[in-house]
Design a protein around this motif. Structure first.
Motif, PDB file in Angstrom:
ATOM      1  N   GLY A  78     108.012 -27.380  48.456  1.00 22.81           N
ATOM      2  CA  GLY A  78     107.466 -28.720  48.527  1.00 22.81           C
ATOM      3  C   GLY A  78     107.669 -29.318  49.899  1.00 22.81           C
ATOM      4  O   GLY A  78     108.139 -28.643  50.828  1.00 22.81           O
ATOM      5  N   ALA A  79     107.329 -30.579  50.045  1.00 22.78           N
ATOM      6  CA  ALA A  79     107.386 -31.248  51.346  1.00 22.78           C
ATOM      7  C   ALA A  79     108.776 -31.158  51.956  1.00 22.78           C
ATOM      8  O   ALA A  79     109.790 -31.350  51.269  1.00 22.78           O
ATOM      9  N   GLY A  80     108.815 -30.854  53.246  1.00 25.19           N
ATOM     10  CA  GLY A  80     110.066 -30.822  53.982  1.00 25.19           C
ATOM     11  C   GLY A  80     110.773 -29.481  53.983  1.00 25.19           C
ATOM     12  O   GLY A  80     111.676 -29.260  54.788  1.00 25.19           O
ATOM     13  N   LYS A  81     110.385 -28.579  53.100  1.00 31.14           N
ATOM     14  CA  LYS A  81     111.008 -27.261  53.060  1.00 31.14           C
ATOM     15  C   LYS A  81     110.344 -26.343  54.095  1.00 31.14           C
ATOM     16  O   LYS A  81     109.191 -26.535  54.460  1.00 31.14           O
ATOM     17  N   LEU A  82     111.093 -25.331  54.531  1.00 31.71           N
ATOM     18  CA  LEU A  82     110.613 -24.408  55.556  1.00 31.71           C
ATOM     19  C   LEU A  82     110.795 -22.973  55.082  1.00 31.71           C
ATOM     20  O   LEU A  82     111.904 -22.568  54.731  1.00 31.71           O
ATOM     21  N   VAL A  83     109.704 -22.218  55.087  1.00 36.07           N
ATOM     22  CA  VAL A  83     109.753 -20.788  54.791  1.00 36.07           C
ATOM     23  C   VAL A  83     109.659 -20.028  56.116  1.00 36.07           C
ATOM     24  O   VAL A  83     108.686 -20.184  56.858  1.00 36.07           O
ATOM     25  N   ILE A  84     110.674 -19.207  56.405  1.00 34.20           N
ATOM     26  CA  ILE A  84     110.681 -18.363  57.599  1.00 34.20           C
ATOM     27  C   ILE A  84     110.390 -16.942  57.137  1.00 34.20           C
ATOM     28  O   ILE A  84     111.236 -16.306  56.506  1.00 34.20           O
ATOM     29  N   GLN A  85     109.197 -16.462  57.455  1.00 37.14           N
ATOM     30  CA  GLN A  85     108.750 -15.155  56.986  1.00 37.14           C
ATOM     31  C   GLN A  85     108.987 -14.132  58.096  1.00 37.14           C
ATOM     32  O   GLN A  85     108.286 -14.103  59.088  1.00 37.14           O
ATOM     33  N   SER A  86     110.012 -13.278  57.900  1.00 34.31           N
ATOM     34  CA  SER A  86     110.409 -12.333  58.946  1.00 34.31           C
ATOM     35  C   SER A  86     110.125 -10.885  58.588  1.00 34.31           C
ATOM     36  O   SER A  86     110.520  -9.986  59.345  1.00 34.31           O
ATOM     37  N   SER A  87     109.492 -10.631  57.467  1.00 35.04           N
ATOM     38  CA  SER A  87     109.082  -9.265  57.156  1.00 35.04           C
ATOM     39  C   SER A  87     108.004  -8.843  58.150  1.00 35.04           C
ATOM     40  O   SER A  87     107.222  -9.665  58.627  1.00 35.04           O
ATOM     41  N   THR A  88     107.967  -7.548  58.470  1.00 31.51           N
ATOM     42  CA  THR A  88     106.928  -7.052  59.368  1.00 31.51           C
ATOM     43  C   THR A  88     105.661  -6.798  58.566  1.00 31.51           C
ATOM     44  O   THR A  88     105.605  -5.881  57.747  1.00 31.51           O
ATOM     45  N   ILE A  89     104.665  -7.641  58.804  1.00 20.04           N
ATOM     46  CA  ILE A  89     103.380  -7.542  58.118  1.00 20.04           C
ATOM     47  C   ILE A  89     102.280  -7.687  59.172  1.00 20.04           C
ATOM     48  O   ILE A  89     102.567  -7.686  60.358  1.00 20.04           O
ATOM     49  N   SER A  90     101.051  -7.812  58.735  1.00 19.20           N
ATOM     50  CA  SER A  90      99.948  -7.968  59.689  1.00 19.20           C
ATOM     51  C   SER A  90      99.524  -9.424  59.791  1.00 19.20           C
ATOM     52  O   SER A  90      99.897 -10.267  58.957  1.00 19.20           O
ATOM     53  N   ALA A  91      98.701  -9.717  60.796  1.00 19.67           N
ATOM     54  CA  ALA A  91      98.200 -11.084  60.986  1.00 19.67           C
ATOM     55  C   ALA A  91      97.422 -11.561  59.768  1.00 19.67           C
ATOM     56  O   ALA A  91      97.547 -12.718  59.338  1.00 19.67           O
ATOM     57  N   GLU A  92      96.614 -10.680  59.202  1.00 23.47           N
ATOM     58  CA  GLU A  92      95.811 -11.061  58.031  1.00 23.47           C
ATOM     59  C   GLU A  92      96.696 -11.536  56.891  1.00 23.47           C
ATOM     60  O   GLU A  92      96.446 -12.575  56.271  1.00 23.47           O
ATOM     61  N   TRP A  93      97.760 -10.777  56.609  1.00 23.10           N
ATOM     62  CA  TRP A  93      98.659 -11.162  55.523  1.00 23.10           C
ATOM     63  C   TRP A  93      99.448 -12.411  55.865  1.00 23.10           C
ATOM     64  O   TRP A  93      99.692 -13.260  54.991  1.00 23.10           O
ATOM     65  N   SER A  94      99.841 -12.558  57.094  1.00 22.82           N
ATOM     66  CA  SER A  94     100.591 -13.741  57.497  1.00 22.82           C
ATOM     67  C   SER A  94      99.781 -15.011  57.246  1.00 22.82           C
ATOM     68  O   SER A  94     100.303 -16.019  56.753  1.00 22.82           O
ATOM     69  N   LYS A  95      98.502 -14.948  57.556  1.00 24.59           N
ATOM     70  CA  LYS A  95      97.640 -16.117  57.339  1.00 24.59           C
ATOM     71  C   LYS A  95      97.474 -16.411  55.855  1.00 24.59           C
ATOM     72  O   LYS A  95      97.469 -17.578  55.436  1.00 24.59           O
ATOM     73  N   ARG A  96      97.364 -15.384  55.053  1.00 26.26           N
ATOM     74  CA  ARG A  96      97.251 -15.577  53.600  1.00 26.26           C
ATOM     75  C   ARG A  96      98.498 -16.250  53.043  1.00 26.26           C
ATOM     76  O   ARG A  96      98.419 -17.196  52.246  1.00 26.26           O
ATOM     77  N   PHE A  97      99.651 -15.759  53.465  1.00 25.62           N
ATOM     78  CA  PHE A  97     100.897 -16.308  52.938  1.00 25.62           C
ATOM     79  C   PHE A  97     101.123 -17.730  53.442  1.00 25.62           C
ATOM     80  O   PHE A  97     101.640 -18.577  52.707  1.00 25.62           O
ATOM     81  N   ALA A  98     100.753 -17.992  54.690  1.00 23.83           N
ATOM     82  CA  ALA A  98     100.897 -19.348  55.220  1.00 23.83           C
ATOM     83  C   ALA A  98     100.082 -20.341  54.395  1.00 23.83           C
ATOM     84  O   ALA A  98     100.560 -21.448  54.100  1.00 23.83           O
TER      85      ALA A  98
END
Length: 282
Positions: A78-98
């Protein structure tokens, strides 16, 4: 530094070290992994691990694993929380997860990294950051003490692509190192002479310096595993295909890593592929 409530999801080689460093820094850290780990503040339930977390690290194997984690934790975001995604993935997947994370009102930071077990232990990890500058500033007080550098690469997706490109360099240099060393071994030249010569040669590399003890000691315990590098090569090839780019050397390396997996070395350090030189010509 303000102490934060942090969840570390994924306790592999690097995740476990980061979790211990964050605990040492005084943060309230809750840890989760699919299989139990002997680490402080371990929670068997991922929902319990992220309960009240302000910052959530995700360090898992591949895009499917990231998606599985997000499926479980999105109701807690929710608002104010931060997800730091450090798994090695591709740009396409990073955009989907964002997109999935931002739809909850939370921030998403693309934060793949370079540096193996030794670097993580010495707080020398280098983070490649992509996306929103505001998310970077939120993460900075947490990441700086466990790293040697934070590099803002650019827009979301750029950091993931750079990370894959860096791993291509590592895999390529390591493969040539293995073949070069094997040539000398086959000719009766000792490892000591080989590495003494390499240290005085323009082709000396950080990979060679890092992996020399493993190669000379025939120690293939993982700093970075065959299966992880193989996964990254596949993701790089997928990215290149989307960009209409041919990566011929990477395709060759992909086949080499397939042989390493078939040999049963998935969880060994990737430099252990030197053993393929003893079995067959690549």
């Amino acid at each position: 530094m303000k102490k934060r409530n942090i969840a570390v999801l994924g306790l592999g080689i690097i995740g476990s070290i980061w979790a211990r460093n964050l605990i040492a820094d005084g943060h309230a850290v809750r840890c989760w992994n699919r299989t139990p780990k002997d680490i402080p503040n371990f929670y068997a339930s991922i929902q319990d691990a992220v309960d009240q977390a302000e910052v959530i690290f995700i360090i898992v194997y591949d895009p499917a694993a990231v998606q599985s984690v997000l499926n479980e934790i999105i109701p807690k975001l929710g608002a104010g929380k931060l997800v730091i995604q450090s798994s090695t993935i591709s740009a396409e997947w990073s955009k989907r997860f964002a997109d999935q994370v931002r739809d909850t009102g939370a921030y998403f930071l693309e934060a793949p990294f370079t540096g193996s077990k030794i670097a993580a232990e010495q707080r020398q990890t280098v983070y490649y950051l992509g996306g929103d500058p505001e998310a970077i500033e939120m993460a900075r007080p947490i990441l700086e003490p466990i790293s040697s550098a934070l590099m803002h690469i650019g827009a979301l997706g750029s950091a993931s692509t750079l990370k894959l490109a860096m791993n291509l360099n590592v895999a390529g240099v390591a493969q040539v190192l293995c073949e070069s060393l094997s040539l000398c071994r086959s000719a009766g030249i000792s490892d000591e002479i080989y590495f003494n010569a390499l240290e005085r040669n323009v082709s000396r590399s950080g990979v060679a310096d890092l992996k020399k003890p493993k190669l000379t000691g025939h120690d293939y315990s993982p700093q970075f595993s065959v299966k992880n590098m193989a996964k990254d090569l596949r993701l790089a090839l997928e990215t290149a295909e989307q960009l209409s780019l041919k990566l011929n050397q990477t395709r060759h390396l992909d086949k080499v890593y397939d042989q390493g997996v078939a040999a049963g070395w998935s969880n060994d350090d990737f430099i252990g592929l030197v053993r393929l030189m003893e079995k067959t010509n690549i």
